[in-house]
Structure formats: structure tokens, C-alpha cells
Design a protein around this motif. Structure first.
Motif, PDB file in Angstrom:
ATOM      1  N   GLY A   1      58.386 -44.234 111.152  1.00 61.41           N
ATOM      2  CA  GLY A   1      59.811 -44.267 111.500  1.00 61.41           C
ATOM      3  C   GLY A   1      60.673 -43.385 110.611  1.00 61.41           C
ATOM      4  O   GLY A   1      61.902 -43.499 110.633  1.00 61.41           O
ATOM      5  N   ARG A   2      60.046 -42.512 109.816  1.00 61.25           N
ATOM      6  CA  ARG A   2      60.827 -41.653 108.917  1.00 61.25           C
ATOM      7  C   ARG A   2      61.190 -40.352 109.635  1.00 61.25           C
ATOM      8  O   ARG A   2      60.326 -39.705 110.229  1.00 61.25           O
ATOM      9  CB  ARG A   2      60.027 -41.333 107.647  1.00 61.25           C
ATOM     10  CG  ARG A   2      59.726 -42.554 106.814  1.00 61.25           C
ATOM     11  CD  ARG A   2      58.802 -42.251 105.655  1.00 61.25           C
ATOM     12  NE  ARG A   2      57.452 -41.903 106.071  1.00 61.25           N
ATOM     13  CZ  ARG A   2      56.371 -42.035 105.298  1.00 61.25           C
ATOM     14  NH1 ARG A   2      56.487 -42.509 104.075  1.00 61.25           N
ATOM     15  NH2 ARG A   2      55.178 -41.691 105.733  1.00 61.25           N
ATOM     16  N   THR A   3      62.450 -39.983 109.535  1.00 61.72           N
ATOM     17  CA  THR A   3      62.899 -38.715 110.118  1.00 61.72           C
ATOM     18  C   THR A   3      62.297 -37.575 109.305  1.00 61.72           C
ATOM     19  O   THR A   3      62.282 -37.613 108.075  1.00 61.72           O
ATOM     20  CB  THR A   3      64.439 -38.621 110.023  1.00 61.72           C
ATOM     21  OG1 THR A   3      64.974 -39.730 110.721  1.00 61.72           O
ATOM     22  CG2 THR A   3      64.960 -37.323 110.611  1.00 61.72           C
ATOM     23  N   ILE A   4      61.826 -36.554 109.991  1.00 63.83           N
ATOM     24  CA  ILE A   4      61.323 -35.358 109.302  1.00 63.83           C
ATOM     25  C   ILE A   4      62.271 -34.225 109.651  1.00 63.83           C
ATOM     26  O   ILE A   4      62.319 -33.778 110.804  1.00 63.83           O
ATOM     27  CB  ILE A   4      59.898 -34.987 109.789  1.00 63.83           C
ATOM     28  CG1 ILE A   4      58.944 -36.178 109.681  1.00 63.83           C
ATOM     29  CG2 ILE A   4      59.355 -33.771 109.038  1.00 63.83           C
ATOM     30  CD1 ILE A   4      58.640 -36.622 108.298  1.00 63.83           C
ATOM     31  N   ASN A   5      63.024 -33.768 108.671  1.00 65.86           N
ATOM     32  CA  ASN A   5      63.984 -32.692 108.954  1.00 65.86           C
ATOM     33  C   ASN A   5      64.005 -31.614 107.879  1.00 65.86           C
ATOM     34  O   ASN A   5      64.913 -30.789 107.841  1.00 65.86           O
ATOM     35  CB  ASN A   5      65.393 -33.266 109.145  1.00 65.86           C
ATOM     36  CG  ASN A   5      65.824 -34.116 107.962  1.00 65.86           C
ATOM     37  OD1 ASN A   5      65.177 -34.115 106.923  1.00 65.86           O
ATOM     38  ND2 ASN A   5      66.917 -34.838 108.129  1.00 65.86           N
ATOM     39  N   TYR A   6      63.003 -31.618 107.013  1.00 65.65           N
ATOM     40  CA  TYR A   6      63.038 -30.744 105.835  1.00 65.65           C
ATOM     41  C   TYR A   6      61.664 -30.089 105.643  1.00 65.65           C
ATOM     42  O   TYR A   6      60.649 -30.787 105.553  1.00 65.65           O
ATOM     43  CB  TYR A   6      63.435 -31.611 104.633  1.00 65.65           C
ATOM     44  CG  TYR A   6      63.455 -30.968 103.277  1.00 65.65           C
ATOM     45  CD1 TYR A   6      63.447 -29.596 103.085  1.00 65.65           C
ATOM     46  CD2 TYR A   6      63.514 -31.767 102.128  1.00 65.65           C
ATOM     47  CE1 TYR A   6      63.481 -29.048 101.814  1.00 65.65           C
ATOM     48  CE2 TYR A   6      63.551 -31.225 100.857  1.00 65.65           C
ATOM     49  CZ  TYR A   6      63.529 -29.862 100.705  1.00 65.65           C
ATOM     50  OH  TYR A   6      63.554 -29.334  99.444  1.00 65.65           O
ATOM     51  N   LEU A   7      61.669 -28.765 105.610  1.00 66.84           N
ATOM     52  CA  LEU A   7      60.431 -27.984 105.396  1.00 66.84           C
ATOM     53  C   LEU A   7      60.499 -27.267 104.065  1.00 66.84           C
ATOM     54  O   LEU A   7      61.480 -26.577 103.766  1.00 66.84           O
ATOM     55  CB  LEU A   7      60.282 -26.934 106.516  1.00 66.84           C
ATOM     56  CG  LEU A   7      59.224 -25.843 106.277  1.00 66.84           C
ATOM     57  CD1 LEU A   7      57.805 -26.422 106.305  1.00 66.84           C
ATOM     58  CD2 LEU A   7      59.360 -24.730 107.330  1.00 66.84           C
ATOM     59  N   ARG A   8      59.444 -27.407 103.293  1.00 61.21           N
ATOM     60  CA  ARG A   8      59.304 -26.617 102.061  1.00 61.21           C
ATOM     61  C   ARG A   8      58.232 -25.574 102.325  1.00 61.21           C
ATOM     62  O   ARG A   8      57.076 -25.915 102.594  1.00 61.21           O
ATOM     63  CB  ARG A   8      58.917 -27.516 100.889  1.00 61.21           C
ATOM     64  CG  ARG A   8      59.998 -28.552 100.589  1.00 61.21           C
ATOM     65  CD  ARG A   8      59.520 -29.548  99.581  1.00 61.21           C
ATOM     66  NE  ARG A   8      59.398 -28.985  98.256  1.00 61.21           N
ATOM     67  CZ  ARG A   8      60.266 -29.157  97.285  1.00 61.21           C
ATOM     68  NH1 ARG A   8      61.341 -29.875  97.469  1.00 61.21           N
ATOM     69  NH2 ARG A   8      60.063 -28.624  96.102  1.00 61.21           N
ATOM     70  N   LEU A   9      58.646 -24.336 102.294  1.00 64.21           N
ATOM     71  CA  LEU A   9      57.763 -23.235 102.691  1.00 64.21           C
ATOM     72  C   LEU A   9      57.436 -22.388 101.466  1.00 64.21           C
ATOM     73  O   LEU A   9      58.327 -21.772 100.867  1.00 64.21           O
ATOM     74  CB  LEU A   9      58.494 -22.394 103.750  1.00 64.21           C
ATOM     75  CG  LEU A   9      57.810 -21.167 104.300  1.00 64.21           C
ATOM     76  CD1 LEU A   9      56.472 -21.507 104.945  1.00 64.21           C
ATOM     77  CD2 LEU A   9      58.716 -20.490 105.344  1.00 64.21           C
ATOM     78  N   ALA A  10      56.165 -22.364 101.095  1.00 70.39           N
ATOM     79  CA  ALA A  10      55.735 -21.591  99.919  1.00 70.39           C
ATOM     80  C   ALA A  10      55.335 -20.195 100.389  1.00 70.39           C
ATOM     81  O   ALA A  10      54.373 -20.055 101.153  1.00 70.39           O
ATOM     82  CB  ALA A  10      54.576 -22.291  99.228  1.00 70.39           C
ATOM     83  N   VAL A  11      56.058 -19.176  99.935  1.00 71.40           N
ATOM     84  CA  VAL A  11      55.818 -17.830 100.462  1.00 71.40           C
ATOM     85  C   VAL A  11      54.738 -17.076  99.690  1.00 71.40           C
ATOM     86  O   VAL A  11      54.278 -16.029 100.144  1.00 71.40           O
ATOM     87  CB  VAL A  11      57.117 -16.983 100.519  1.00 71.40           C
ATOM     88  CG1 VAL A  11      58.140 -17.619 101.467  1.00 71.40           C
ATOM     89  CG2 VAL A  11      57.726 -16.769  99.144  1.00 71.40           C
ATOM     90  N   THR A  12      54.346 -17.578  98.543  1.00 72.12           N
ATOM     91  CA  THR A  12      53.276 -16.944  97.767  1.00 72.12           C
ATOM     92  C   THR A  12      52.732 -17.947  96.769  1.00 72.12           C
ATOM     93  O   THR A  12      53.415 -18.930  96.435  1.00 72.12           O
ATOM     94  CB  THR A  12      53.803 -15.715  96.991  1.00 72.12           C
ATOM     95  OG1 THR A  12      52.715 -15.118  96.266  1.00 72.12           O
ATOM     96  CG2 THR A  12      54.897 -16.059  96.003  1.00 72.12           C
ATOM     97  N   ASP A  13      51.517 -17.714  96.279  1.00 74.14           N
ATOM     98  CA  ASP A  13      50.998 -18.518  95.155  1.00 74.14           C
ATOM     99  C   ASP A  13      51.111 -17.727  93.853  1.00 74.14           C
ATOM    100  O   ASP A  13      50.839 -18.252  92.788  1.00 74.14           O
ATOM    101  CB  ASP A  13      49.539 -18.928  95.406  1.00 74.14           C
ATOM    102  CG  ASP A  13      48.622 -17.727  95.568  1.00 74.14           C
ATOM    103  OD1 ASP A  13      49.093 -16.627  95.955  1.00 74.14           O
ATOM    104  OD2 ASP A  13      47.403 -17.876  95.332  1.00 74.14           O
TER     105      ASP A  13
END
Ligand code: SAM
Ligand code: SF4
Length: 332
Positions: free
Chosen positions: A12-24
């Protein structure tokens, strides 16, 4: 406007946030994140390309993601990150674009942030002491980071400083960092160290729990008081009377905030993680590269089977040995 959905997980948790890693890749070697010699860098062809990142971001924004944070590794060591930020900033339906940076290469880019719609930046800074900065990051870059801080303030960008607390390494820096909030309207957040340093040794410093950090702050500032919780917040925030800014504590290792977790992650090689402590639930990159039209459904299915919390995710994904991955390969 494109269709904008609403994502909810099986708890039931809203998912509205993306953490996008562009490089290591990174230009620092923080003790708590990677070994001195670095990590086994992901081969270039295995990294998501910027067009692939844009495609998956667009899909996710259409599905219900409203906020994207660019992270890494260090986002600005990858050529093309600034141009990619411009592309992201034009995504219809994206309300918040933000980033986490170590500040080494960031100062000259800060004047563009407003144009990009970036209003808040997380700046990692574990100490204000040059010698300890070198000991923690293994690079002598404190002046460059402080220049980034100045630039962010000058351009009116909200700053959240992230400080990873390690006993025996930088607990003496908790006070001086909190003192910054007296005259500066910034947030200084102290993060419990997680065992994500790319080695089997677990924590790089002695463990200080969030209770230890709060107690330490309270002994310096007895008048400090807790602020009401913001929706989806991972930090417990406190006001110090007479200070313009705030301090906060993130129980990243104790994991007290999983109940309201609204975030998903995409790693530099395009793996979807629905919890920081899982080891990846879907290879988005391969689905994009093979033109697989079922990507959206596959993502929905994974969100429908999300772990209840970080403890369950870690146990089921890694068993008793626990996580040892570098945070740079995850994105923090
Ligand atoms: N290189 C950028 C930076 O340092 O800001 C972005 C990537 S870094 C992995 C993202 C965040 O994760 C940073 O604020 C960093 O302090 C935090 N981090 C890295 N390793 C950590 C660990 N083992 N425990 C807690 N936080 C960690
Ligand atoms: Fe680099 Fe950020 Fe990891 Fe430090 S925490 S080594 S700056 S990726």
C-alpha cells in the motif's frame, strides 16, 4: 500532458520517487563506500546509455514517478550528465529533479541548476577539517567541495549536507557541521553508516546508531527539538533555537523508515532495485535493448512483490553474509 499514473506497492505504499545512478565511477574514495583501489568498474557497454536512461525515466514518470534524483558514483564524472539533466528537466509530469553530489566538480555547473529546475541539492560532506577530509575520502578536495557549497548558497539552491557518521573517524565533526546551521538556512543530515563499502569487512568506522547521534547533538544543543515528520521523510529532523537551518538524522542502517518508503532505484547498469537492501529485481537494460514491450508490466509485477522492509530484503537477497556491495554501484 502524457498520461500520469499512480504506483502503489503490495504493502500500500505509494511509489513516486526514482533514484537513478548514472555511473559507478568516482573521483573520491570514501572509506564507507569503496576501497582505495576502487571497485571492479562496470564495463562501458554494460552501463545504461543516456538515451536508455531517458527512455526508462519517461516510462516511469508516465507510470507515477514524480521525483528523480541523479546520483552515482559521482554524477559529474560521466561525460554527458549535464545534457542529460536538461533532457530530464523537460519530462512532462516530472515535478522534482534533484541530485546528490560530492561537490568536487560541481561548482562550475551550479549556475545552470535554476535553469534545470533543480531547487535542492544533497552535498556529501563528512567533515570541515581538511586532514580528516583526506583521511575519509583519500583525496585532498575539501576546498573544491566548499566552493560548491558557496555556489549553491549564492544561487539560492537549498542545500542538504549528508554526513556519514563513523566512530573513530568523524564524530568530532558532528558539532562543527551542526554549527553551520546557525547562520545558514541549510539541513545537515547525519547518516548511519551502512555496510556498503565494496569489501567484506562491513563498516569502515565504528558503528554509531541514530540514537547515539541524536544524544550527541542533544548534549551540545539541549534545547534542540524534533520537527513534525514530512511525508516519506527518511530523516528525523530537529530545530535548534536561534539557528536558521536544521539538523537531521537518517537511520539508514537501523532502517526505521521502511514503512513509508516511496522510492525505487536504477543502478548504473540498469538494474531495478525496489529496496536499497535487495540485490536487484529486474534487468531493465536488457529489456530495453531487446525492445521487450512488456517492460512496464514487468516493473509493475516487481512493485507488486516488494519486500516489506530492508531487513527482509537483505535476508532474502543476501542470506546471512549480508550486503558488501559498494554504494557507488547502487547509488545511495
Ligand atoms: N558521489 C555522490 C556523493 O557522494 O554525494 C553520490 C553518490 S553517493 C553513493 C550517495 C550518498 O550515499 C552520499 O551522500 C554518501 O555519503 C552515501 N553513502 C555512501 N556509502 C554509504 C554508506 N556505506 N553508508 C551510508 N551512506 C553512504
Ligand atoms: Fe564517491 Fe560518493 Fe562513494 Fe564517496 S560516497 S566514494 S563521493 S560515490
Amino acid at each position: 500532458m502524457d498520461k500520469h499514473g499512480f504506483l502503489v506497492d503490495n504493502h500500500g505504499r505509494t511509489i513516486n520517487y526514482l533514484r537513478l545512478a548514472v555511473t559507478d565511477r568516482c573521483n573520491l574514495r570514501c572509506l564507507y563506500c569503496m576501497p582505495e583501489e576502487g571497485i571492479d568498474w562496470i564495463a562501458r557497454e554494460d552501463l545504461l546509455t543516456f538515451p536508455e536512461m531517458l527512455a526508462v525515466s519517461k516510462l516511469l514518470v508516465g507510470m507515477g514517478i514524480e521525483k528523480i534524483r541523479i546520483t552515482g558514483g559521482e554524477p559529474f564524472v560521466r561525460k554527458g550528465t549535464v545534457e542529460f539533466l536538461y533532457d530530464l528537466s523537460k519530462l512532462d509530469g516530472l515535478r522534482t529533479l534533484t541530485l546528490t553530489t560530492n561537490g568536487v566538480l560541481t561548482a562550475p555547473i551550479v549556475p545552470e541548476f535554476r535553469q534545470l529546475g533543480i531547487q535542492t541539492v544533497n552535498l556529501s560532506l563528512d567533515t570541515l577539517d581538511r586532514t580528516r577530509f583526506f583521511a575519509i575520502t583519500r583525496r585532498d578536495e575539501l576546498p573544491a567541495v566548499l566552493q560548491t557549497l558557496d555556489q549553491l548558497l549564492f544561487h539560492g539552491i537549498r542545500v542538504k549536507i549528508n554526513c556519514v557518521v563513523m566512530a573513530g573517524k568523524n564524530t568530532q565533526d558532528i558539532g562543527p557541521l551542526a554549527a553551520l546551521t546557525k547562520d545558514l538556512d541549510i539541513d545537515v543530515r547525519y547518516i548511519e553508516e551502512m555496510p556498503f563499502n565494496g569489501s567484506a569487512e562491513g563498516h569502515a568506522g565504528g558503528h554509531w546508531s541514530y540514537q547515539d547521534i541524536v544524544q550527541h547533538l542533544q548534549s551540545a544543543y539541549p534545547e534542540m527539538h524534533r520537527l513534525p515528520e514530512e511525508p516519506y521523510a527518511t530523516s528525523m529532523n530537529f530545530a535548534i533555537p536561534g539557528h536558521k537551518g536544521r539538523v537531521g538524522v537518517i537511520a539508514a542502517y537501523s532502517r526505521s523508515f521502511c514503512g513509508t518508503c516511496n522510492r525505487i532505484r536504477i543502478t548504473p547498469q540498469g538494474v531495478l532495485k525496489t529496496c536499497l537492501y535487495d540485490n536487484g529485481v529486474l534487468n531493465v537494460r536488457d529489456m530495453i535493448r531487446t525492445g521487450n514491450a512488456t517492460l512496464e508490466n514487468a516493473i509493475r509485477e516487481k512493485l507488486g512483490g516488494r519486500f516489506v522492509d530492508g531487513r527482509e530484503a537483505e535476508e532474502q537477497s543476501y542470506g546471512r553474509q549480508g550486503v558488501h556491495e559498494s554504494m557507488a554501484a547502487i547509488g545511495g
